[in-house]
Design an enzyme around this catalytic site. Structure first.
Site, PDB file in Angstrom:
ATOM      1  N   LYS A 126       3.945  10.106  -5.167  1.00  0.00           N
ATOM      2  CA  LYS A 126       5.344   9.846  -4.844  1.00  0.00           C
ATOM      3  C   LYS A 126       6.039  11.195  -4.655  1.00  0.00           C
ATOM      4  CE  LYS A 126       8.795   6.677  -4.844  1.00  0.00           C
ATOM      5  NZ  LYS A 126       9.281   6.128  -6.130  1.00  0.00           N
ATOM      6  N   GLU A 186       5.435   3.369 -12.569  1.00  0.00           N
ATOM      7  CA  GLU A 186       5.737   4.737 -12.140  1.00  0.00           C
ATOM      8  C   GLU A 186       5.910   5.692 -13.313  1.00  0.00           C
ATOM      9  OE1 GLU A 186       7.784   5.786  -8.357  1.00  0.00           O
ATOM     10  OE2 GLU A 186       9.485   5.991  -9.726  1.00  0.00           O
ATOM     11  N   GLU A 197       8.213   3.428   3.267  1.00  0.00           N
ATOM     12  CA  GLU A 197       9.418   2.986   2.578  1.00  0.00           C
ATOM     13  C   GLU A 197      10.579   2.862   3.557  1.00  0.00           C
ATOM     14  OE1 GLU A 197      10.542   4.633  -1.330  1.00  0.00           O
ATOM     15  OE2 GLU A 197      12.330   5.350  -0.289  1.00  0.00           O
ATOM     16  N   ASN A 236      12.969  -0.266  -0.391  1.00  0.00           N
ATOM     17  CA  ASN A 236      13.639   0.393  -1.510  1.00  0.00           C
ATOM     18  C   ASN A 236      15.013  -0.233  -1.712  1.00  0.00           C
ATOM     19  OD1 ASN A 236      14.797   2.153  -3.396  1.00  0.00           O
ATOM     20  ND2 ASN A 236      13.734   3.921  -2.543  1.00  0.00           N
ATOM     21  N   LYS A 273       7.620   9.202 -14.189  1.00  0.00           N
ATOM     22  CA  LYS A 273       8.549  10.254 -13.790  1.00  0.00           C
ATOM     23  C   LYS A 273       9.340  10.694 -15.007  1.00  0.00           C
ATOM     24  CE  LYS A 273      12.014   6.926 -12.105  1.00  0.00           C
ATOM     25  NZ  LYS A 273      12.776   6.493 -10.918  1.00  0.00           N
ATOM     26  N   GLU A 322      10.710  -2.031  -4.197  1.00  0.00           N
ATOM     27  CA  GLU A 322      10.801  -0.811  -4.982  1.00  0.00           C
ATOM     28  C   GLU A 322      12.198  -0.621  -5.578  1.00  0.00           C
ATOM     29  OE1 GLU A 322       8.266   1.476  -1.473  1.00  0.00           O
ATOM     30  OE2 GLU A 322       9.927   2.492  -2.471  1.00  0.00           O
ATOM     31  N   SER A 323      12.223  -0.205  -6.814  1.00  0.00           N
ATOM     32  CA  SER A 323      13.448   0.225  -7.508  1.00  0.00           C
ATOM     33  C   SER A 323      14.362  -0.938  -7.905  1.00  0.00           C
ATOM     34  CB  SER A 323      14.253   1.215  -6.660  1.00  0.00           C
ATOM     35  OG  SER A 323      13.500   2.367  -6.378  1.00  0.00           O
TER      36      SER A 323
END
Length: 263
Positions: free
Chosen positions: A116, A54, A165, A186, A56, A216-217
């Site tokens: 995203k 990702e 998600e 997530n 960001k 995710e995450s």
């Protein structure tokens, strides 16, 4: 009002302004609107370890993550490192991203791109296709089932894949539908921003096999991925762990090399 509610409120105002500045008809004239999308779901099924790296610059939990990050440089390095796909944040207010980041990434790499963002309007899906995305993110905590259905069907018509998600079983059960390609769990609670990898592990068996499972995450160790693979996950979205370093591309490369050596 929690953080997700604040983001949604601001996003609705932003989208209405954007509609006035750039109508749908103008988006449909952009070169990427007719481009054939690259399948992220296929790559995750066939090309382990399935890292979605990702890009960001910041987030509500990490406001000074990497404010001066160069999207072309980092996405190019992600591709060289072996990422299956790249997630590009396009929310400006909370994450420091723009549509230009997505378009520049599209000009830079030849692997699937996930837009995203906090999608609350069909306009944003048309934007995603016009700006070069291959996949959109729909957040179950933000949308009603009928909105997920409407948005995912439109995405499919445009040739985009859909990553849904979820954060818990209730969201999963009310949101599963045939127009979804991938289901992402997530591990971050979007209302409190607390992290727990057990969220993915606990939901794994509840996700039907026809959907690609994405965690995710909160993934910072290769050992976590090896454990999640045992639960059937084929995709792993990692952002902060790479972007918090001085050289995200190199960090991604080292991570993936370590992961392969541990398989």
């Amino acid at each position: 009002m929690n953080i997700l509610d604040r983001i949604a409120t601001d996003k609705r105002l932003e989208v209405e302004e954007q509609k006035e500045m750039v109508p749908v008809e103008a988006l449909q004239l952009l070169p990427h609107f007719k481009r054939k999308c690259i399948s992220l779901a296929k790559r995750l099924r066939t090309s382990p370890p399935g890292i979605i790296a990702e890009f960001k610059r910041r987030s509500p939990s990490l406001p000074d993550l990497n404010p001066d990050a160069d999207v072309a440089e980092i996405t190019s390095e992600y591709e060289k490192a072996g990422a299956a796909g790249i997630s590009v944040l396009t929310d400006e207010l909370y994450f420091g991203g723009t549509a230009d980041d997505l378009m520049l990434a599209r000009e830079t790499v030849n692997i699937p791109l996930l837009r995203k963002d906090f999608i609350i309007d069909e306009y944003q899906i048309i934007e995603a296709k016009a700006f070069g995305a291959d996949v959109i993110l729909l957040i179950a905590a933000l949308l009603k089932p009928e909105e997920i259905r409407k948005f995912s069907v439109l995405a499919r018509k445009l040739g985009l894949e859909v990553l849904l998600e979820v954060h818990n079983q209730e969201e999963l059960e009310r949101s599963i539908m045939p127009s979804i390609d991938m289901i992402g769990v997530n591990n971050r609670n979007l209302k409190t921003f607390e992290m727990d990898l057990n969220i993915s592990k606990n939901l794994a068996e509840e996700i039907p096999s026809e959907f690609v499972k994405v965690s995710e995450s909160g993934i910072s160790e290769t050992s976590s991925i090896l454990e999640l693979q045992k639960s059937g996950f084929q995709g792993f979205l990692i952002g902060g762990n790479f972007m918090k370093t001085k050289d995200p591309g190199n960090s991604a490369q080292k991570f993936m090399q370590e992961l392969k050596s541990g398989r």
